[in-house]
Design a protein around this motif. Structure first.
Motif, PDB file in Angstrom:
ATOM      1  N   GLY A 172       0.717  -1.175   0.000  1.00  0.00           N
ATOM      2  CA  GLY A 172       0.012   0.032  -0.159  1.00  0.00           C
ATOM      3  C   GLY A 172       0.868   1.228  -0.030  1.00  0.00           C
ATOM      4  N   VAL A 173       2.106   1.077   0.173  1.00  0.00           N
ATOM      5  CA  VAL A 173       2.891   2.392   0.135  1.00  0.00           C
ATOM      6  C   VAL A 173       2.836   2.967  -1.273  1.00  0.00           C
ATOM      7  CG1 VAL A 173       5.561   3.056   0.221  1.00  0.00           C
ATOM      8  CG2 VAL A 173       4.477   1.742   1.947  1.00  0.00           C
ATOM      9  N   LYS A 174       2.982   4.248  -1.374  1.00  0.00           N
ATOM     10  CA  LYS A 174       3.085   4.981  -2.672  1.00  0.00           C
ATOM     11  C   LYS A 174       4.291   5.814  -2.991  1.00  0.00           C
ATOM     12  CE  LYS A 174      -1.202   3.442  -3.614  1.00  0.00           C
ATOM     13  NZ  LYS A 174      -1.411   2.466  -4.289  1.00  0.00           N
ATOM     14  N   THR A 175       4.347   6.150  -4.230  1.00  0.00           N
ATOM     15  CA  THR A 175       5.730   6.841  -4.528  1.00  0.00           C
ATOM     16  C   THR A 175       5.129   8.061  -5.549  1.00  0.00           C
ATOM     17  OG1 THR A 175       5.901   5.468  -6.660  1.00  0.00           O
ATOM     18  CG2 THR A 175       7.251   4.799  -4.660  1.00  0.00           C
ATOM     19  N   LEU A 176       5.777   9.131  -5.223  1.00  0.00           N
ATOM     20  CA  LEU A 176       5.355  10.522  -5.877  1.00  0.00           C
ATOM     21  C   LEU A 176       7.065  10.746  -6.385  1.00  0.00           C
ATOM     22  CD1 LEU A 176       4.301  13.190  -7.042  1.00  0.00           C
ATOM     23  CD2 LEU A 176       4.709  13.959  -4.829  1.00  0.00           C
ATOM     24  N   PHE A 177       7.096  10.936  -7.712  1.00  0.00           N
ATOM     25  CA  PHE A 177       8.376  11.338  -8.173  1.00  0.00           C
ATOM     26  C   PHE A 177       8.401  13.019  -8.787  1.00  0.00           C
ATOM     27  CE2 PHE A 177      11.578  11.607 -11.865  1.00  0.00           C
ATOM     28  CZ  PHE A 177      12.780  11.178 -11.031  1.00  0.00           C
ATOM     29  N   THR A 178       9.099  13.563  -8.199  1.00  0.00           N
ATOM     30  CA  THR A 178       9.233  15.145  -8.625  1.00  0.00           C
ATOM     31  C   THR A 178      10.395  15.301  -9.325  1.00  0.00           C
ATOM     32  OG1 THR A 178       8.074  15.916  -6.500  1.00  0.00           O
ATOM     33  CG2 THR A 178       9.218  17.464  -7.746  1.00  0.00           C
ATOM     34  N   ILE A 179      10.189  16.052 -10.528  1.00  0.00           N
ATOM     35  CA  ILE A 179      11.252  16.566 -11.581  1.00  0.00           C
ATOM     36  C   ILE A 179      11.382  17.937 -11.405  1.00  0.00           C
ATOM     37  CG2 ILE A 179      11.698  16.612 -13.894  1.00  0.00           C
ATOM     38  CD1 ILE A 179       9.619  14.563 -14.627  1.00  0.00           C
ATOM     39  N   HIS A 180      12.840  18.101 -10.734  1.00  0.00           N
ATOM     40  CA  HIS A 180      13.303  19.691 -10.597  1.00  0.00           C
ATOM     41  C   HIS A 180      13.757  20.154 -11.825  1.00  0.00           C
ATOM     42  CE1 HIS A 180      12.362  19.700  -6.311  1.00  0.00           C
ATOM     43  NE2 HIS A 180      12.201  18.346  -6.347  1.00  0.00           N
ATOM     44  N   ASN A 181      14.578  19.256 -12.484  1.00  0.00           N
ATOM     45  CA  ASN A 181      15.212  19.436 -13.750  1.00  0.00           C
ATOM     46  C   ASN A 181      15.281  18.219 -14.519  1.00  0.00           C
ATOM     47  OD1 ASN A 181      16.964  20.700 -15.510  1.00  0.00           O
ATOM     48  ND2 ASN A 181      18.077  21.786 -14.178  1.00  0.00           N
ATOM     49  N   LEU A 182      14.746  18.343 -15.865  1.00  0.00           N
ATOM     50  CA  LEU A 182      14.768  17.218 -16.507  1.00  0.00           C
ATOM     51  C   LEU A 182      16.137  17.136 -17.150  1.00  0.00           C
ATOM     52  CD1 LEU A 182      12.966  14.939 -17.167  1.00  0.00           C
ATOM     53  CD2 LEU A 182      12.142  16.094 -19.493  1.00  0.00           C
ATOM     54  N   GLY A 183      16.971  18.265 -17.235  1.00  0.00           N
ATOM     55  CA  GLY A 183      18.152  18.211 -18.191  1.00  0.00           C
ATOM     56  C   GLY A 183      19.255  17.300 -17.218  1.00  0.00           C
ATOM     57  N   TYR A 184      18.954  16.885 -15.904  1.00  0.00           N
ATOM     58  CA  TYR A 184      20.049  15.808 -15.311  1.00  0.00           C
ATOM     59  C   TYR A 184      18.988  14.649 -15.241  1.00  0.00           C
ATOM     60  CZ  TYR A 184      22.249  20.258 -14.450  1.00  0.00           C
ATOM     61  OH  TYR A 184      22.813  21.513 -14.566  1.00  0.00           O
ATOM     62  N   GLN A 185      19.693  13.444 -15.825  1.00  0.00           N
ATOM     63  CA  GLN A 185      19.005  12.325 -16.091  1.00  0.00           C
ATOM     64  C   GLN A 185      19.369  11.202 -15.367  1.00  0.00           C
ATOM     65  OE1 GLN A 185      18.263  11.922 -20.249  1.00  0.00           O
ATOM     66  NE2 GLN A 185      16.832  13.896 -20.125  1.00  0.00           N
ATOM     67  N   GLY A 186      20.779  11.061 -14.895  1.00  0.00           N
ATOM     68  CA  GLY A 186      21.275   9.900 -14.402  1.00  0.00           C
ATOM     69  C   GLY A 186      21.265   8.655 -15.306  1.00  0.00           C
ATOM     70  N   LEU A 187      22.218   8.892 -16.301  1.00  0.00           N
ATOM     71  CA  LEU A 187      22.405   8.005 -17.538  1.00  0.00           C
ATOM     72  C   LEU A 187      23.570   7.255 -17.215  1.00  0.00           C
ATOM     73  CD1 LEU A 187      21.375   9.809 -20.822  1.00  0.00           C
ATOM     74  CD2 LEU A 187      20.278   7.962 -19.699  1.00  0.00           C
ATOM     75  N   PHE A 188      23.412   6.012 -17.530  1.00  0.00           N
ATOM     76  CA  PHE A 188      24.632   5.144 -17.307  1.00  0.00           C
ATOM     77  C   PHE A 188      24.631   4.046 -18.289  1.00  0.00           C
ATOM     78  CE2 PHE A 188      23.410   6.909 -13.088  1.00  0.00           C
ATOM     79  CZ  PHE A 188      24.641   7.701 -12.923  1.00  0.00           C
ATOM     80  N   PRO A 189      25.667   3.406 -18.379  1.00  0.00           N
ATOM     81  CA  PRO A 189      25.707   2.082 -19.611  1.00  0.00           C
ATOM     82  C   PRO A 189      24.961   1.024 -19.174  1.00  0.00           C
ATOM     83  CG  PRO A 189      28.054   2.713 -18.804  1.00  0.00           C
ATOM     84  CD  PRO A 189      27.088   3.668 -18.115  1.00  0.00           C
ATOM     85  N   LYS A 190      24.471   0.183 -19.964  1.00  0.00           N
ATOM     86  CA  LYS A 190      23.501  -0.914 -19.677  1.00  0.00           C
ATOM     87  C   LYS A 190      24.443  -1.786 -18.689  1.00  0.00           C
ATOM     88  CE  LYS A 190      21.407  -4.808 -21.842  1.00  0.00           C
ATOM     89  NZ  LYS A 190      21.284  -5.550 -23.150  1.00  0.00           N
ATOM     90  N   THR A 191      25.804  -1.945 -18.989  1.00  0.00           N
ATOM     91  CA  THR A 191      26.662  -2.736 -18.131  1.00  0.00           C
ATOM     92  C   THR A 191      26.413  -2.589 -16.560  1.00  0.00           C
ATOM     93  OG1 THR A 191      28.421  -1.300 -18.659  1.00  0.00           O
ATOM     94  CG2 THR A 191      28.206  -3.186 -19.822  1.00  0.00           C
ATOM     95  N   VAL A 192      26.221  -1.371 -16.082  1.00  0.00           N
ATOM     96  CA  VAL A 192      25.813  -1.105 -14.549  1.00  0.00           C
ATOM     97  C   VAL A 192      24.878  -1.997 -14.232  1.00  0.00           C
ATOM     98  CG1 VAL A 192      26.796   1.011 -14.663  1.00  0.00           C
ATOM     99  CG2 VAL A 192      24.383   0.863 -14.465  1.00  0.00           C
ATOM    100  N   LEU A 193      23.767  -2.532 -15.041  1.00  0.00           N
ATOM    101  CA  LEU A 193      22.573  -3.199 -14.190  1.00  0.00           C
ATOM    102  C   LEU A 193      22.921  -4.262 -13.272  1.00  0.00           C
ATOM    103  CD1 LEU A 193      19.850  -3.652 -16.865  1.00  0.00           C
ATOM    104  CD2 LEU A 193      19.672  -2.516 -14.965  1.00  0.00           C
ATOM    105  N   PRO A 194      23.623  -5.170 -13.584  1.00  0.00           N
ATOM    106  CA  PRO A 194      24.012  -6.064 -12.582  1.00  0.00           C
ATOM    107  C   PRO A 194      24.485  -5.476 -11.136  1.00  0.00           C
ATOM    108  CG  PRO A 194      25.057  -6.861 -14.548  1.00  0.00           C
ATOM    109  CD  PRO A 194      24.703  -5.509 -14.674  1.00  0.00           C
ATOM    110  N   GLU A 195      25.139  -4.297 -11.298  1.00  0.00           N
ATOM    111  CA  GLU A 195      25.604  -3.946  -9.923  1.00  0.00           C
ATOM    112  C   GLU A 195      24.523  -3.270  -9.090  1.00  0.00           C
ATOM    113  OE1 GLU A 195      29.318  -1.104 -10.257  1.00  0.00           O
ATOM    114  OE2 GLU A 195      28.905  -1.742 -12.568  1.00  0.00           O
ATOM    115  N   LEU A 196      23.333  -3.138  -9.842  1.00  0.00           N
ATOM    116  CA  LEU A 196      22.243  -2.483  -9.131  1.00  0.00           C
ATOM    117  C   LEU A 196      21.391  -3.283  -8.574  1.00  0.00           C
ATOM    118  CD1 LEU A 196      21.495   0.223 -11.915  1.00  0.00           C
ATOM    119  CD2 LEU A 196      22.989   0.237  -9.975  1.00  0.00           C
ATOM    120  N   ALA A 197      21.545  -4.914  -8.801  1.00  0.00           N
ATOM    121  CA  ALA A 197      20.559  -5.794  -8.126  1.00  0.00           C
ATOM    122  C   ALA A 197      19.237  -5.503  -8.431  1.00  0.00           C
ATOM    123  CB  ALA A 197      20.831  -5.917  -6.845  1.00  0.00           C
ATOM    124  N   LEU A 198      18.939  -5.021  -9.664  1.00  0.00           N
ATOM    125  CA  LEU A 198      17.694  -4.771 -10.023  1.00  0.00           C
ATOM    126  C   LEU A 198      17.295  -5.976 -11.154  1.00  0.00           C
ATOM    127  CD1 LEU A 198      17.107  -1.093 -11.115  1.00  0.00           C
ATOM    128  CD2 LEU A 198      15.503  -2.208  -9.480  1.00  0.00           C
TER     129      LEU A 198
END
Ligand code: ADP
Length: 488
Positions: A172-198
């Motif tokens: 039942g927990v909810k999430t709200l995502f607020t965009i303060h600046n779309l110019g900053y995106q946190g883009l990383f190569p696909k190879t980081v995926l295993p490090e994120l345990a996602l």
């Protein structure tokens, strides 16, 4: 002031919400821009509506442990096979203000990087922040809504929807995502995926994938229960190719969940009647202190006293293309030919820092520049300048023009995003086209208006009377939390 008990039981039948804000910045402890002001002041404003909000940011190396209280020791955060041992500190504040301490990740000089280069492990640093938030919600602050700010908090919805999807703590927990600046995106190569345990299944175009890379901001956009940005106009703009940074399609797909809520400001910090950081205080009833502030500012910047009778333009800004630094490079020469003076404070891209320094060297006695981050000087410029220039290419909300109104410092702005929403004919000067010529035209109009003393004073007073305090915006956030929790 300490924010009450570290843990208090949730009241599920209450009409109010328990909200954990997850952010990379919060004033006064960690600030590079407006995000910090917002996250540092919204939680207190929410209390008026009965909501209980806490904040979690990293404990950067620049934040002294003295004055903080350790409230959780050894909080293990597992990202796959890697374990990060963190602890949680609490800072004195009107709300529970938590800091995630993990020196190998955050105990560095910068927040995001050094010498213009991002830290190479930012994907880990902010994934751990997101997992730390989930751990804080489990141990210290029972949370009903995770309010995630910008890409650094963008993975919270992803973890909640996958790793913790069946965890009863977060039902039942909810999430709200607020965009303060779309110019900053946190883009990383696909190879980081295993490090994120996602869950790798999230790597798809309607999930975290952005043209073959992992995008943290897209994670927030695609997976949060609700989205908002920080002004109504910017909420519309980011759904267009011109302002969408390639994410306009993803945002249009979630248009029903997206709203624009204008940032509020905390007039306890930004008010010329009470500001301890300016040389003389003043009010709409008695403006004499503003003259004293101008005199002191000219002296501080080594500009001639003659400038007292001419318009003094102020700028306080991150020096990036977003803020219109390239427009100024076009217009600088003609600007000073108008018999005006300019003081600027900022830091950012080396290219624009050099341009500002070059402008000061080319026009000594007319233009004076300080490169750096200096909160006291930002206040003194707001108080001492006659006009405040924000020629932004895009502006999600912008706080400086709102502070300027309160300080009787008439804004000259490009009509975009929050600048367009907060400045009107009668309180400031706006230009539409993103060109040096349009900027000059607006400034010339302002300079002509300045020559008519009584009319100028009326413009100042109209701005000073504007109220952009949190009242309305905090009510909008509170209503949004309650809608998410189906408590309306
Ligand atoms: P942004 O968040 O895009 O940088 P805003 O106008 O929303 O822009 O907020 C900027 C905030 O950061 C204001 O509080 C402003 O005073 C402050 N600020 C920006 N640059 C500096 C600087 N060089 N020194 C001190 N304060 C700064």
């Amino acid at each position: 002031m300490w924010g009450g008990p570290a843990y208090s039981a949730p009241c599920y039948n209450s009409p109010v919400a328990r909200v954990l804000m997850v952010s990379s910045e919060a004033a006064p402890l960690a600030k590079t821009g407006g995000l910090a002001d917002v996250v540092g002041s919204l939680p207190s404003a929410l209390q008026a509506y009965g909501d209980e909000a806490a904040v979690l940011i990293p404990r950067y190396g620049s934040i002294d442990l003295k004055g903080l209280r350790r409230v959780f020791e050894r909080l293990p955060i597992h990202l796959g096979p890697t374990r990060y041992d963190a602890s949680v500190y609490q800072a004195p504040a009107e709300f529970p203000f938590y800091l995630l301490d993990c020196p190998p990740l955050y105990g560095r000089e910068g927040f995001y990087g050094e010498s213009g280069l991002d830290y190479p492990d930012n994907h880990i640093r902010f994934a751990v922040l997101c997992r730390g938030a989930i751990a804080v919600a489990r141990t210290l602050f029972k949370t009903e809504v995770f309010h995630c700010h910008d890409w650094q908090a963008g993975l919270v919805p992803a973890y909640l929807r996958t790793t913790f999807a069946t965890d009863p703590t977060f039902l039942g927990v909810k999430t709200l995502f607020t965009i303060h600046n779309l110019g900053y995106q946190g883009l990383f190569p696909k190879t980081v995926l295993p490090e994120l345990a996602l869950d790798p299944a999230l790597f798809r175009p309607d999930g975290l994938e952005f043209f073959g890379s992992v995008s943290y901001v897209k994670g927030g956009i695609a997976l949060a229960d609700a989205l908002n940005t920080v002004s109504p106009t910017y909420a519309k703009q980011i759904q267009t190719p011109e302002y969408g940074f390639g994410l306009d399609g993803a945002l249009r797909a979630r248009a029903d969940a997206l709203s624009g809520i204008l940032n509020g400001v905390d007039y306890r910090d930004w008010n010329p009647e009470t500001d301890p950081l300016i040389p003389a205080r003043y009010s709409a009833e008695d403006l004499s202190g503003k003259r004293a502030c101008k005199e002191a500012l000219l002296a501080e910047f080594g500009l001639p006293h003659d400038a007292m009778e001419r318009p003094l333009i102020g700028m306080v800004s991150r020096l990036t293309r977003q803020k219109g630094a390239d427009l100024l490079t076009e217009a600088a020469g003609q600007l000073v030919a108008e018999d005006v003076y300019l003081v600027a404070l900022g830091n950012g891209d080396p290219e624009y820092e050099e341009f500002f320094e070059g402008m000061a060297a080319e026009f000594p006695g007319r233009v004076a520049v300080r490169i750096g981050f200096d909160n006291g000087l930002a206040h003194r410029i707001e108080a001492g300048a006659d006009m405040f220039l924000m020629p932004s290419h895009y502006e999600p909300c912008g706080l400086n023009q709102i502070y300027s109104l309160k300080y009787g410092t008439v804004p000259v702005v490009r009509a975009t995003g929050g600048l367009d929403d907060t400045i009107e004919a009668g309180t400031g000067f706006k230009f539409q086209e993103y060109t040096g010529a349009a900027l000059l035209e607006a400034l010339r109009e302002a300079v002509r208006a300045y020559a008519n003393g009584p009319a100028w004073r009326d413009t100042m007073l109209r701005g000073m009377a504007k109220d952009f305090s949190w009242k309305i915006s905090a009510a909008a956030y509170s209503a949004l939390y309650r809608r998410l929790l189906e408590r309306t």
